[in-house]
Design a protein around this motif. Structure first.
Motif, PDB file in Angstrom:
ATOM      1  N   CYS A   1       0.666  -1.163  -0.249  1.00  0.00           N
ATOM      2  CA  CYS A   1       0.087   0.058   0.044  1.00  0.00           C
ATOM      3  C   CYS A   1       0.892   1.191  -0.147  1.00  0.00           C
ATOM      4  CB  CYS A   1      -0.859  -0.125   1.235  1.00  0.00           C
ATOM      5  SG  CYS A   1      -2.039  -1.300   1.354  1.00  0.00           S
TER       6      CYS A   1
ATOM      7  N   HIS B   1      -1.617  -1.502  -4.047  1.00  0.00           N
ATOM      8  CA  HIS B   1      -2.818  -0.630  -3.614  1.00  0.00           C
ATOM      9  C   HIS B   1      -2.596   0.721  -3.210  1.00  0.00           C
ATOM     10  CE1 HIS B   1      -4.722  -4.722  -3.018  1.00  0.00           C
ATOM     11  NE2 HIS B   1      -3.529  -5.128  -2.340  1.00  0.00           N
TER      12      HIS B   1
ATOM     13  N   CYS C   1      -3.345   4.207  -1.856  1.00  0.00           N
ATOM     14  CA  CYS C   1      -3.971   4.277  -0.313  1.00  0.00           C
ATOM     15  C   CYS C   1      -3.954   5.864  -0.090  1.00  0.00           C
ATOM     16  CB  CYS C   1      -3.467   3.539   0.737  1.00  0.00           C
ATOM     17  SG  CYS C   1      -1.765   3.979   1.075  1.00  0.00           S
TER      18      CYS C   1
ATOM     19  N   TYR D   1      -6.537   6.323   5.852  1.00  0.00           N
ATOM     20  CA  TYR D   1      -5.486   5.264   5.783  1.00  0.00           C
ATOM     21  C   TYR D   1      -5.829   4.143   6.435  1.00  0.00           C
ATOM     22  CZ  TYR D   1      -0.846   2.942   5.800  1.00  0.00           C
ATOM     23  OH  TYR D   1      -0.042   1.906   5.726  1.00  0.00           O
TER      24      TYR D   1
ATOM     25  N   ARG E   1      -8.424  -3.712   3.323  1.00  0.00           N
ATOM     26  CA  ARG E   1      -7.481  -4.611   2.323  1.00  0.00           C
ATOM     27  C   ARG E   1      -7.221  -6.003   3.093  1.00  0.00           C
ATOM     28  NH1 ARG E   1      -8.407  -0.915   0.144  1.00  0.00           N
ATOM     29  NH2 ARG E   1     -10.109  -2.680  -0.422  1.00  0.00           N
TER      30      ARG E   1
END
Length: 417
Positions: A37, A55, A57, A67, A74
């Motif tokens: 992320c 990912h 983020c 966050y 996830r």
């Protein structure tokens, strides 16, 4: 030691830092499934064949709550075995541990211990309490106090800061006034400021892993060649029993669980090592890995709730380097295009100062796509050597904390579901 045949699903908390990138290499070489992320689509770890999925983020600095919610989603979707905080995300995860427990394994201490290690002022007070050596230090909260206590030459540090951010070296009155001005424009006096005597010596780093207050892994290295911003371009593993004993005492006092790293000075006059900084995480763990100390693997076992046996110390004298740091450092020191090209040749041939060393950050042979950020860095510096400092500052992004985001995390009840 971790069973390399057992593939784990690991979610890495960010992909921009050099520490995170090196951890990904170690995880990838062990055969784990890695997802990352990060708020930046061009982060360093995006250029790794070991990463199965990226990912994008929200930024930790801009919106810690968003966050955290993203990470929770996830974990719910991906059925990960381990959440691995590789940088300052651990501050938030330690605060919100109740919301993560049961969704993935996580090795972190209690929040108060984490906050003490994360704060330079908190760490300095802990050293005083434990009677551990540090340079003469004063903690101030105003420009007037700073001017009253400073003894030149000195170092000024904001209590919050990483990767050499928030540090000023002062050798004369002009340096002092420049630092005071910078601190004022940053509103840094809203928090505590450290003023330390500048001790002549070499800076080294030590890394460790603790299991409920007991040290189970340790490694130390020294800087052989400086990169940009004071970072290491070439490292060499060393044995430092006195530093190990100091770090063990810190971890026991904090009942630490997880990774803990410190910076220290080896004075030129042969005096005892002086502790100067603490990071509640692993810092660039590849030198340790090459020396035979797999601290990342140890963290995985802790995250899974196991109680691993302590690892023996690694080999002394192991050389590793970061090619991007070497090129940036060459340019930042005023290197010309010819100098940078010469450095590129030495790196490619593993010759000159890099003889006998292995690459840490962009291991092209094991992870071919890592050549992309290295090649781009070389190309940009060859076109414009003066751009080195600007390129280096690109790593200080939204994945890091500042005073505002720290206050947000401390003020919110993240422990509630």
């Amino acid at each position: 030691m971790p069973d390399a045949a057992r593939s784990l699903r690991v979610l890495v908390s960010e992909g921009s830092s050099t520490s995170g990138r090196e951890a990904i290499t170690i995880l990838g070489l062990a055969g784990h499934h890695i997802e990352v992320c990060d708020p930046s689509p061009w982060c360093l770890s995006r250029f790794s064949g070991f990463v199965r999925k990226f990912h994008r983020c929200p930024g930790l600095r801009g919106d810690p709550a968003a966050y955290l919610a993203f990470i929770e989603q996830r974990l719910a979707d991906g059925k990960f075995d381990v959440l691995l905080p590789t940088h300052e995300q651990g501050f938030l995860f330690a605060r919100a541990k109740q919301r993560i427990e049961g969704r993935a394994g996580l090795a972190l201490p209690g929040f108060e211990s984490y906050r003490t290690a994360h704060s330079k002022a908190g760490f300095s007070r802990l050293l005083d309490r434990l009677g551990l050596p540090q340079p003469p230090t004063q903690i101030v909260t105003s420009a007037q106090q700073l001017r009253e206590v400073v003894r030149l030459p000195a170092v000024i540090k904001t209590s919050v800061g990483t990767a050499s951010r928030g540090i000023w070296f002062m050798r004369n009155a002009d340096d002092l006034e420049s630092a005071v001005h910078d601190l004022g424009t940053r509103d840094a006096f809203a928090d505590e400021i450290l003023v330390q005597d500048l001790v002549a010596g070499t800076t080294e780093k030590a890394q460790s892993v603790f299991c409920r207050g007991q040290m189970i892994g340790f490694h130390a290295y020294r800087q052989v060649m400086v990169g940009v911003g004071g970072g290491e371009a070439i490292k060499q593993s060393v044995k430092r029993p006195a530093v190990r004993a100091h770090l063990e005492k810190v971890g026991q006092a904090l009942d630490w669980h997880g990774a803990l790293s410190i910076d220290y000075i080896m004075p030129y006059d042969g005096g005892a090592p002086l502790l100067i900084d603490c990071n509640p995480r692993l810092v660039e763990p590849m030198n340790a890995y090459r020396a035979g100390v797999d601290l990342v693997g140890l963290l995985l076992l802790l995250s899974l709730g196991e109680t691993p046996a302590a690892l023996p110390e690694g080999r002394e004298g192991v050389l590793t380097h970061l090619a991007m740091q070497a090129l940036l450092g060459c340019a930042a020191r005023g290197g010309t295009r010819s100098d940078i090209l010469r450095e590129c040749r030495c790196l490619a041939a593993v010759s000159g100062p890099y003889a006998g060393s292995t690459e840490e950050l962009t291991p092209v042979k094991a992870d071919w796509i890592s050549v992309v950020p290295l090649a781009v860095t070389a190309a940009v510096l060859l076109a414009s050597p003066e751009s080195a400092l600007k390129l280096a500052r690109g790593g200080f992004g939204a994945h890091l904390l500042d005073l505002r985001s720290i206050r947000m995390i401390e003020g919110e009840d993240f422990g509630q579901t």
